[in-house]
Design a protein around this motif. Structure first.
Motif, PDB file in Angstrom:
ATOM      1  N   ALA A   1       0.792   2.279  -5.514  1.00 48.38           N
ATOM      2  CA  ALA A   1      -0.452   1.530  -5.701  1.00 48.38           C
ATOM      3  C   ALA A   1      -1.598   2.464  -6.061  1.00 48.38           C
ATOM      4  N   ALA A   2      -1.649   3.629  -5.433  1.00 47.24           N
ATOM      5  CA  ALA A   2      -2.707   4.593  -5.741  1.00 47.24           C
ATOM      6  C   ALA A   2      -2.580   5.096  -7.174  1.00 47.24           C
TER       7      ALA A   2
ATOM      8  N   PHE B   1      -7.025  -5.201  -6.261  1.00 50.90           N
ATOM      9  CA  PHE B   1      -6.221  -4.275  -5.450  1.00 50.90           C
ATOM     10  C   PHE B   1      -7.049  -3.506  -4.422  1.00 50.90           C
TER      11      PHE B   1
ATOM     12  N   ASP C   1      -8.987  -4.066  -1.785  1.00 49.88           N
ATOM     13  CA  ASP C   1      -8.915  -4.249  -0.333  1.00 49.88           C
ATOM     14  C   ASP C   1      -7.494  -4.179   0.192  1.00 49.88           C
ATOM     15  N   ARG C   2      -6.531  -3.867  -0.667  1.00 42.89           N
ATOM     16  CA  ARG C   2      -5.126  -3.771  -0.264  1.00 42.89           C
ATOM     17  C   ARG C   2      -4.588  -2.342  -0.341  1.00 42.89           C
ATOM     18  N   VAL C   3      -5.379  -1.449  -0.933  1.00 45.65           N
ATOM     19  CA  VAL C   3      -4.949  -0.060  -1.131  1.00 45.65           C
ATOM     20  C   VAL C   3      -5.942   0.838  -0.403  1.00 45.65           C
ATOM     21  N   ASP C   4      -5.469   1.596   0.538  1.00 48.22           N
ATOM     22  CA  ASP C   4      -6.352   2.399   1.390  1.00 48.22           C
ATOM     23  C   ASP C   4      -7.171   3.413   0.601  1.00 48.22           C
TER      24      ASP C   4
ATOM     25  N   ALA D   1      -8.185   3.136  -2.458  1.00 46.17           N
ATOM     26  CA  ALA D   1      -8.983   2.545  -3.536  1.00 46.17           C
ATOM     27  C   ALA D   1     -10.452   2.941  -3.459  1.00 46.17           C
TER      28      ALA D   1
ATOM     29  N   ASP E   1       0.848  -1.184   0.000  1.00 48.46           N
ATOM     30  CA  ASP E   1       0.000   0.000   0.000  1.00 48.46           C
ATOM     31  C   ASP E   1       0.886   1.237   0.000  1.00 48.46           C
ATOM     32  N   GLY E   2       0.482   2.260  -0.725  1.00 46.47           N
ATOM     33  CA  GLY E   2       1.266   3.484  -0.778  1.00 46.47           C
ATOM     34  C   GLY E   2       0.981   4.266  -2.038  1.00 46.47           C
TER      35      GLY E   2
END
Length: 488
Positions: free
Chosen positions: A200-201, A258, A260-263, A265, A196-197
């Motif tokens: 990823a965003a 992705f 549920d792994r990227v805040d 999202a 996450d970070g």
């Protein structure tokens, strides 16, 4: 032969057929194309049964295993989309074989089969780079198909090409960032490894913009209302019913993997859905103002795409429990299926009206209800499906989206669904009013009566949407089992 070995046939059968019809005499091309589509439909039917009874089916090509291999996978979401592809393409092929004016020329057959192979591949591809390659094949085939509309279609095809290639570049940059960060191209492996970070965003944002351009999401939709009127009717049918669904499906998969792994999202998903909500209103309003049948239907696609991206925040939402996300996910996929059937029916019906009346101006179609009743009924039934009225499949999808929105407290999506439904009802009413003749007036006869099959095929698609709406349980349960994140 195992079930897994059938997956490559969904790509190879239409691709080999495309190469064959490119060199065969013109009189053989429709028959070979229809045979290839029937064979592909048979494979899809077998896969449907296997997925329904035993769950997802997957394979790796040439022994290349993840994280860098070429993996194919079919689950409860991809199999219904494959079925939609088979049904719509077979309908398009039948009307094209019956009347050459619906397809624009003999090159249609090779390009159509290439598009089938690529769209099917997108629905089952499980690695990011294979998806990119197949999306490019979809784009090239679709642009060439639009250009079959003649000289006036060249500018529209070039505009489409520019927007679609730009969208591909955004997606390719996202893939490059994923590989640089994770060392994997397999979607599941990359999602597991992606920390996450900010990277990823950015990946999700780039992919969202790229796919939005390809599927004509507002405000990146300007190519679509130009392309549809310029393209032959059969091309418009497959473009609206299937080509834009390929990019939409990729967007669903990426956010499902992705999300549920990227805040951030859910935030990105909400922004995309907000653009979709604006598209629902804008597309519906523009459809109300247009005076050509194909342009009205084209702007309707802009509006309907807005509904189909509303699934993103709903399927990622953690309010309302798993049932809220489940209803949002299945409602979106069901609505995509309903939209595909309805839009294919409408564009094919519009093509028959253009042949009969020499154009698609609404004020030039009066009397079509009396002279072409089955075609007029197709417009009415398919329009009801787009508006999401019972008992159509569109009603089932919108009802599930409403349930998900209420379960998650997202009342603003409820407002969008209601306003969009009213706008849809408005422009469908305009289309129906145009084909009536004023009381006491003898409607002018069609200038050229199209073959009967041009009325039967789109009518069958529209009626199919109603029948599926009456018995939606098998489709809904299959889709719910494929909810990303396993919340189902």
């Amino acid at each position: 032969m195992t079930i897994e070995t059938l997956l490559p046939l969904l790509i190879l059968v239409p691709l080999v057929a495309a190469l064959a019809v490119a060199v065969l005499p013109a009189r053989w091309r429709p028959g070979v194309s229809i045979a290839a589509l029937v064979a592909t439909g048979g494979v899809t039917g077998v896969l449907w049964g296997a997925v329904a009874s035993a769950g997802p089916v997957g394979t790796e090509l040439a022994g290349w295993a993840p994280p860098l291999g070429i993996a194919l996978s079919a689950d409860g979401a991809s199999v219904p989309m494959l079925a939609l592809s088979c049904v719509v393409m077979l309908a398009v092929a039948i009307v094209g074989a019956a009347d050459r004016r619906m397809i624009g020329g003999d090159r249609f057959w090779t390009l159509m089969l290439a598009a089938v192979a690529a769209v099917n591949g997108v629905f089952i591809a499980a690695d990011l780079f294979t998806i990119y390659v197949l999306l490019e094949l979809v784009t090239l085939a679709a642009v060439a198909l639009v250009a079959l509309g003649g000289r006036t279609a060249a500018a529209a095809a070039l505009r489409y090409l520019f927007v679609a290639v730009t969208g591909s570049l955004f997606y390719l940059l996202a893939v490059a960032l994923v590989y640089a960060e994770t060392g994997a191209l397999d979607l599941a492996a990359a999602a597991e490894r992606m920390p996450d970070g900010p990277i990823a965003a950015v990946v999700l944002a780039l992919a969202a913009v790229g796919m939005a351009a390809k599927m004509a999401l507002f405000p990146l939709h300007s190519w679509l209302p130009v392309a549809h009127p310029a393209a032959p009717a059969a091309v418009s049918a497959l473009l609206s019913a299937l080509v834009i669904k390929a990019s939409l499906f990729v967007l669903w998969r990426l956010f499902g993997a992705f999300g549920d792994r990227v805040d951030v999202a859910p935030l990105i998903a909400t922004i995309v859905a907000a653009a979709g909500a604006a598209g629902v209103v804008w597309g519906g309003a523009m459809a109300l103002r247009r005076d050509r049948l194909k342009t009205v239907i084209a702007y309707s696609t802009v509006a309907q795409v807005g509904y189909l991206v509303m699934i993103l925040p709903l399927m990622l939402g953690d309010v309302g429990g798993p049932s809220g996300a489940e209803a949002g996910w299945s409602g979106g996929v069901v609505l995509a299926l309903a939209h595909g059937l309805a839009k294919a029916a409408l564009f094919l019906a519009a093509g028959a009206l253009v042949i009969a009346y020499g154009g698609d101006r609404l004020d030039g179609l009066r009397g079509a209800l009396a002279r072409m009743p089955m075609t007029a009924a197709t417009v009415g039934i398919a329009g009801v499906g787009l508006a999401g009225l019972p008992p159509t499949l569109g009603f089932v999808g919108k009802w599930q989206l409403l349930e998900s929105s209420l379960a998650q407290g997202a009342w603003w999506w409820v407002a969008v669904l209601l306003v969009g439904g009213l706008l849809t009802f408005g422009y469908v009413a305009r289309m129906l009013r145009a084909i009536f003749a004023p009381p006491g007036e003898d409607p002018p006869p069609p200038g050229d009566v199209p073959p009967r099959i041009l009325a039967i095929v789109p009518f069958a698609l529209a009626v199919g949407s109603v029948l599926l709406g009456l018995f939606p349980a098998p489709i809904v349960s299959l889709i719910e089992a494929a909810l990303p994140g396993g919340a189902a």
